[in-house]
Design a protein around this motif. Structure first.
Motif, PDB file in Angstrom:
ATOM      1  N   ASP A 109     -17.786  -9.447 -13.458  1.00 30.68           N
ATOM      2  CA  ASP A 109     -16.390  -9.948 -13.252  1.00 30.68           C
ATOM      3  C   ASP A 109     -15.292  -9.913 -12.978  1.00 30.68           C
ATOM      4  N   GLU A 110     -15.346  -9.595 -15.072  1.00 29.97           N
ATOM      5  CA  GLU A 110     -13.919  -9.181 -15.159  1.00 29.97           C
ATOM      6  C   GLU A 110     -13.735  -7.680 -14.774  1.00 29.97           C
ATOM      7  N   VAL A 111     -14.274  -7.146 -14.893  1.00 33.12           N
ATOM      8  CA  VAL A 111     -14.134  -5.486 -14.579  1.00 33.12           C
ATOM      9  C   VAL A 111     -14.239  -4.944 -13.337  1.00 33.12           C
ATOM     10  N   LEU A 112     -14.808  -6.119 -12.944  1.00 32.21           N
ATOM     11  CA  LEU A 112     -14.824  -5.281 -11.240  1.00 32.21           C
ATOM     12  C   LEU A 112     -13.196  -6.190 -10.730  1.00 32.21           C
ATOM     13  N   ASP A 113     -13.303  -7.298 -11.100  1.00 35.62           N
ATOM     14  CA  ASP A 113     -10.958  -7.640 -10.812  1.00 35.62           C
ATOM     15  C   ASP A 113     -10.337  -6.296 -11.547  1.00 35.62           C
ATOM     16  N   LEU A 114     -11.249  -5.826 -12.462  1.00 33.49           N
ATOM     17  CA  LEU A 114     -10.082  -4.958 -13.128  1.00 33.49           C
ATOM     18  C   LEU A 114     -10.151  -3.834 -12.593  1.00 33.49           C
ATOM     19  N   VAL A 115     -10.741  -2.979 -11.865  1.00 31.63           N
ATOM     20  CA  VAL A 115     -10.668  -2.289 -11.171  1.00 31.63           C
ATOM     21  C   VAL A 115     -10.501  -2.443  -9.195  1.00 31.63           C
ATOM     22  N   GLY A 116     -10.221  -3.722  -9.348  1.00 33.36           N
ATOM     23  CA  GLY A 116      -9.541  -4.075  -7.810  1.00 33.36           C
ATOM     24  C   GLY A 116     -11.273  -4.176  -6.482  1.00 33.36           C
ATOM     25  N   LEU A 117     -12.296  -4.280  -7.252  1.00 34.26           N
ATOM     26  CA  LEU A 117     -13.083  -4.819  -6.661  1.00 34.26           C
ATOM     27  C   LEU A 117     -14.066  -5.767  -6.058  1.00 34.26           C
ATOM     28  N   THR A 118     -13.339  -6.913  -6.307  1.00 34.78           N
ATOM     29  CA  THR A 118     -14.003  -7.868  -6.128  1.00 34.78           C
ATOM     30  C   THR A 118     -14.163  -8.419  -4.829  1.00 34.78           C
ATOM     31  N   ALA A 119     -13.131  -7.932  -3.794  1.00 40.43           N
ATOM     32  CA  ALA A 119     -13.473  -9.065  -2.630  1.00 40.43           C
ATOM     33  C   ALA A 119     -15.011  -7.702  -1.858  1.00 40.43           C
ATOM     34  N   VAL A 120     -15.586  -6.683  -2.752  1.00 41.43           N
ATOM     35  CA  VAL A 120     -16.439  -6.026  -2.223  1.00 41.43           C
ATOM     36  C   VAL A 120     -17.390  -6.015  -3.032  1.00 41.43           C
ATOM     37  N   ALA A 121     -17.782  -7.108  -3.968  1.00 39.02           N
ATOM     38  CA  ALA A 121     -18.568  -6.661  -5.498  1.00 39.02           C
ATOM     39  C   ALA A 121     -19.958  -7.134  -4.665  1.00 39.02           C
ATOM     40  N   ARG A 122     -20.300  -7.261  -3.488  1.00 37.99           N
ATOM     41  CA  ARG A 122     -21.605  -7.684  -2.903  1.00 37.99           C
ATOM     42  C   ARG A 122     -22.149  -6.436  -2.529  1.00 37.99           C
ATOM     43  N   LYS A 123     -21.447  -6.137  -1.349  1.00 37.95           N
ATOM     44  CA  LYS A 123     -21.298  -5.363  -0.735  1.00 37.95           C
ATOM     45  C   LYS A 123     -22.003  -3.623  -1.122  1.00 37.95           C
ATOM     46  N   ARG A 124     -22.997  -3.505  -0.215  1.00 37.62           N
ATOM     47  CA  ARG A 124     -23.868  -1.820  -1.071  1.00 37.62           C
ATOM     48  C   ARG A 124     -22.661  -0.651  -1.035  1.00 37.62           C
ATOM     49  N   VAL A 125     -23.378   0.106  -1.866  1.00 42.93           N
ATOM     50  CA  VAL A 125     -22.625   0.885  -2.358  1.00 42.93           C
ATOM     51  C   VAL A 125     -22.270   1.860  -1.602  1.00 42.93           C
ATOM     52  N   GLY A 126     -23.046   1.917  -1.253  1.00 41.28           N
ATOM     53  CA  GLY A 126     -23.453   3.436   0.083  1.00 41.28           C
ATOM     54  C   GLY A 126     -21.994   3.443   1.248  1.00 41.28           C
ATOM     55  N   SER A 127     -22.147   2.344   1.197  1.00 43.55           N
ATOM     56  CA  SER A 127     -20.988   1.557   2.523  1.00 43.55           C
ATOM     57  C   SER A 127     -19.371   2.352   1.855  1.00 43.55           C
ATOM     58  N   PHE A 128     -18.951   2.240   0.236  1.00 45.28           N
ATOM     59  CA  PHE A 128     -17.956   2.843  -0.188  1.00 45.28           C
ATOM     60  C   PHE A 128     -17.189   3.761   0.268  1.00 45.28           C
ATOM     61  N   SER A 129     -16.262   3.924   0.229  1.00 42.16           N
ATOM     62  CA  SER A 129     -15.552   5.127  -0.191  1.00 42.16           C
ATOM     63  C   SER A 129     -15.478   5.839  -1.180  1.00 42.16           C
ATOM     64  N   LEU A 130     -14.988   6.581  -1.159  1.00 36.07           N
ATOM     65  CA  LEU A 130     -14.971   8.153  -2.319  1.00 36.07           C
ATOM     66  C   LEU A 130     -14.202   7.104  -3.720  1.00 36.07           C
ATOM     67  N   GLY A 131     -12.730   6.753  -2.743  1.00 35.25           N
ATOM     68  CA  GLY A 131     -12.017   6.104  -3.894  1.00 35.25           C
ATOM     69  C   GLY A 131     -12.372   4.988  -4.927  1.00 35.25           C
ATOM     70  N   MET A 132     -12.987   3.989  -4.034  1.00 36.35           N
ATOM     71  CA  MET A 132     -13.980   2.437  -4.549  1.00 36.35           C
ATOM     72  C   MET A 132     -15.380   3.151  -5.298  1.00 36.35           C
ATOM     73  N   GLY A 133     -15.745   4.330  -5.097  1.00 32.44           N
ATOM     74  CA  GLY A 133     -16.830   4.957  -5.976  1.00 32.44           C
ATOM     75  C   GLY A 133     -16.471   5.154  -7.339  1.00 32.44           C
ATOM     76  N   GLN A 134     -15.264   6.487  -7.661  1.00 35.68           N
ATOM     77  CA  GLN A 134     -14.614   6.278  -8.590  1.00 35.68           C
ATOM     78  C   GLN A 134     -14.552   5.071  -9.280  1.00 35.68           C
ATOM     79  N   ARG A 135     -13.561   3.741  -8.601  1.00 35.46           N
ATOM     80  CA  ARG A 135     -13.323   2.581  -8.785  1.00 35.46           C
ATOM     81  C   ARG A 135     -14.890   1.996  -9.584  1.00 35.46           C
ATOM     82  N   LEU A 136     -15.987   1.872  -9.073  1.00 34.08           N
ATOM     83  CA  LEU A 136     -16.782   1.684  -9.977  1.00 34.08           C
ATOM     84  C   LEU A 136     -17.336   2.392 -11.077  1.00 34.08           C
ATOM     85  N   GLY A 137     -17.145   3.880 -11.071  1.00 31.32           N
ATOM     86  CA  GLY A 137     -17.604   4.863 -12.089  1.00 31.32           C
ATOM     87  C   GLY A 137     -16.922   4.329 -13.518  1.00 31.32           C
TER      88      GLY A 137
END
Ligand SMILES: Nc1ncnc2c1ncn2[C@@H]1O[C@H](COP(=O)(O)OP(=O)(O)O)[C@@H](O)[C@H]1O
Ligand SMILES: [Mg+2]
Lengths: 319, 284
Positions: A109-137
């Motif tokens: 949860d800490e790293v999700l917060d760090l990259v700003g993905l907390t709000a979409v943490a439980r969404k399927r990655v398939g729906s992510f934009s390229l930038g969100m994918g990069q943040r997850l990486g």
């Protein structure tokens, strides 16, 4: 600390990485630069033990990566963006990796917060934009709070905000004492973040240097001269070992091999009129282009390789 | 978000626990992966419905046949159409092979899905010794699927038998019935492990499914039609025929108990071990 020692990787007849040696030190950001196909991603795969080197050694924290018993704590890596199952949530992806070393869910949860993905943490990655994918990486790379961070083209697909954020992040990671290796094919990006540069082309090391040194090395490359007697001046210059190439206009010359003062003195001695005389300002971008163009088209004199590539460069290039 | 300063503490000191990669941890990791995909649950649901459903239809069909036979030859008393009650039970169980195929797909996807999506890079970065990944997937599949397979195999038999007249039906307590139920459940788990091994060998979902369809489905039914003796013999050493040779059978068992057990173990382990060797050796 990353040490590449004589790393070589061949895929069939293709040499992707060719006798590459460099070191990435803690506390600094090392930019890994080179045009597309230069072998940056392959080098990172070799460092992570994903591909086996044809020869040479890749050491991370003094050991081969696969000999580390808690590798995520040693190295955090972002290789391909969005290399995540599209049906899995970002959180589940991170959690599955965290489990391998008993990293607590709290850290996920800490790293999700760090990259700003907390709000979409439980969404399927398939729906992510390229930038969100990069943040997850990037969240994946930071998961084990590693001493070494390795990111392959992290700004690809990020919006300007994201690019700024990455710069700050990288500086921060280095300031915390981590060794940071970031690849890019864009010098402009590296100039703003990196302390140190490792430049590669065709799998070979072209430069292992600081940003300042690289500029200094390439500065004084050429001098622009404008003279109504350009033809005669060119002949004079040739006589002193400089090379004058005609420019865009008939009275323009681009001179290499002689500094501006010498050219001025030469012209004065022969009574030639000069309308303009100035050293070409070398930007970092120019320095990089020069360096990598050389590697693409012909071999630099100093370091001719043991075996030339089959698909190497057009013949008859100057020098 | 978008703080420019990463809120991590100095290198290596954040609260990340302390742990080396061990097999138990990798099994937990694999469980997180398996459970977090909707496709896992869909496949399992369809597996249950198909396994029990087709057996139910088979039982119902047999009951119809028995009725028709009895109507024609009044004092039948015994089982219909020359099929004994044991053979009826065995043939009901054999219809689960369609559902079994789905478990093979589930096993294959556990690896090939990682290659297709690029997740394997992250997985092998977390577990650079590699072999624990495949071993953990195998252990996990066996643990999760064994009870599900037993329930489906058992329910399939009971559902199919429920349509048969008392004179033609068997229950779990009858000789050889439980053994056959367990054997078919074993074939289901074996097929999942076979799929896993194929996924590791071929790294491709389509390729793995093709081989699965041939081995699980086509070989037992189709190869004997070629009429080549040694091929026909060879085609008996597949999971379905092995399971069909244990407990109640439709006729003379094709394989001895030892042969059948070895066949099942072989299909589960040989491709998996080959996949393991390649996983260690190949570039990721
Ligand atoms: N698995 C592979 N098989 C064959 N060639 C490869 C493979 N991976 C990379 N290459 C080749 O090696 C060279 C270096 O690639 P790469 O490391 O991806 O470069 P970069 O990341 O600098 O763009 C390229 O010419 C690429 O085509
Ligand atoms: Mg690349």
């Amino acid at each position: 600390m990353i040490e590449a020692r004589g790393l070589t990787k061949r895929y069939g007849a293709k040499t992707a990485v060719d006798d590459l040696s460099f070191t990435v030190r803690p506390g600094s950001v090392t930019g890994f630069l080179g045009p597309n196909g230069a072998g940056k991603s392959t080098t990172m795969r070799l460092l992570l033990g994903l591909d086996r080197p044809t020869s040479g050694q890749a050491l991370v924290g003094g050991k081969r990566y696969r000999d580390h018993r808690a590798p995520l704590r040693e190295v955090g890596a972002l290789l391909e963006a969005r290399a995540v199952h599209p049906g899995r949530s970002a959180r589940a992806h991170l959690l599955s990796l965290a489990r391998t070393e008993g990293v607590p869910a709290r850290r996920v949860d800490e790293v999700l917060d760090l990259v700003g993905l907390t709000a979409v943490a439980r969404k399927r990655v398939g729906s992510f934009s390229l930038g969100m994918g990069q943040r997850l990486g990037i969240a994946t790379a930071l998961l084990g709070d590693p001493a070494v961070v390795m990111l392959d083209e992290p700004v690809n697909g990020l919006d300007p905000d994201g690019v700024l954020w990455i710069r700050g992040l990288l500086r921060g990671l280095a300031a915390e004492g981590r060794a940071v290796l970031v690849s890019s094919h864009l010098m402009s990006e590296m100039a703003l973040t990196a302390d140190h540069l490792v430049v590669v082309g065709r799998g070979r090391l072209l430069a292992d240097t600081t940003v300042e040194e690289l500029v200094a090395r390439t500065r004084g490359g050429s001098v622009v001269v404008r003279s109504p007697q350009a033809q005669r001046l060119a002949v004079m210059l040739a006589g002193v070992g400089a090379v004058a190439r005609p420019g865009d206009a008939p009275d323009l010359l681009e001179v290499r091999g002689a500094e501006a003062p010498r050219i001025g003195e030469l012209a004065a001695r022969h009574g030639l009129v000069l309308h303009e005389l100035h050293a070409q300002q070398t930007s970092l971008e120019d320095a990089y282009m020069t360096l990598t163009r050389d590697s693409r088209e012909y071999l630099t004199d100093g370091d001719s390789p043991a075996q030339p590539d089959l698909d190497a460069a057009p013949a008859g290039a100057p020098r | 978000m978008s703080t420019t300063r990463p809120s991590t503490s100095p290198a290596g000191t954040a609260g990340t626990g302390s742990g080396r990669v061990g097999l138990a941890r990798v099994v937990r990791s694999e469980w997180t992966k398996l459970a977090s995909l909707r496709s896992t649950w869909m496949l399992l649901l369809v597996f249950v419905l198909l396994g029990v459903g087709v057996a139910t239809l088979a039982g119902w069909g047999s009951a119809q046949a028995i009725e028709a036979t009895e109507a024609g030859t009044p004092p039948a008393g015994g089982p219909p159409g020359g099929l004994g009650r044991e053979a009826l039970a065995a043939s009901i169980l054999s219809t689960t092979s369609l559902a079994t195929l789905l478990l093979g797909v589930l096993g294959a996807l556990a690896v090939s899905g990682e290659y297709a999506t690029g997740t394997m890079t992250a997985t092998l970065t977390a577990v650079p010794r590699r072999w624990p990944v495949l071993v953990a997937k195998a252990v996990l599949l066996a643990l999760v699927l064994a009870p599900v397979a037993l329930v489906v195999s058992g329910l399939a038999l009971l559902a199919g038998e429920s349509f048969l007249p008392e004179s033609a039906s068997l229950g779990l307590q009858d000789d050889g019935v439980l053994a056959a139920v367990v054997a078919h459940a074993a074939a289901m788990v074996v097929t999942a492990l076979l799929g896993l091994g194929l996924g590791a060998l071929l790294r491709s979902t389509a390729g793995s499914i093709t081989v699965l369809v041939v081995v699980v489905f086509l070989a037992p039914g189709l190869v004997p039609l070629f009429g080549v003796d040694w091929l026909t013999t060879a085609s008996q050493y597949v999971p379905a025929t092995a399971a069909g040779s244990l407990g109640v059978t439709t006729g003379e068992p094709a394989l001895t108990t030892t042969e059948a057990v070895l066949t099942l173990v072989g299909w589960a382990l040989v491709p998996l071990l080959a996949g393991l060797v390649l996983l260690q050796r190949r570039d990721a």
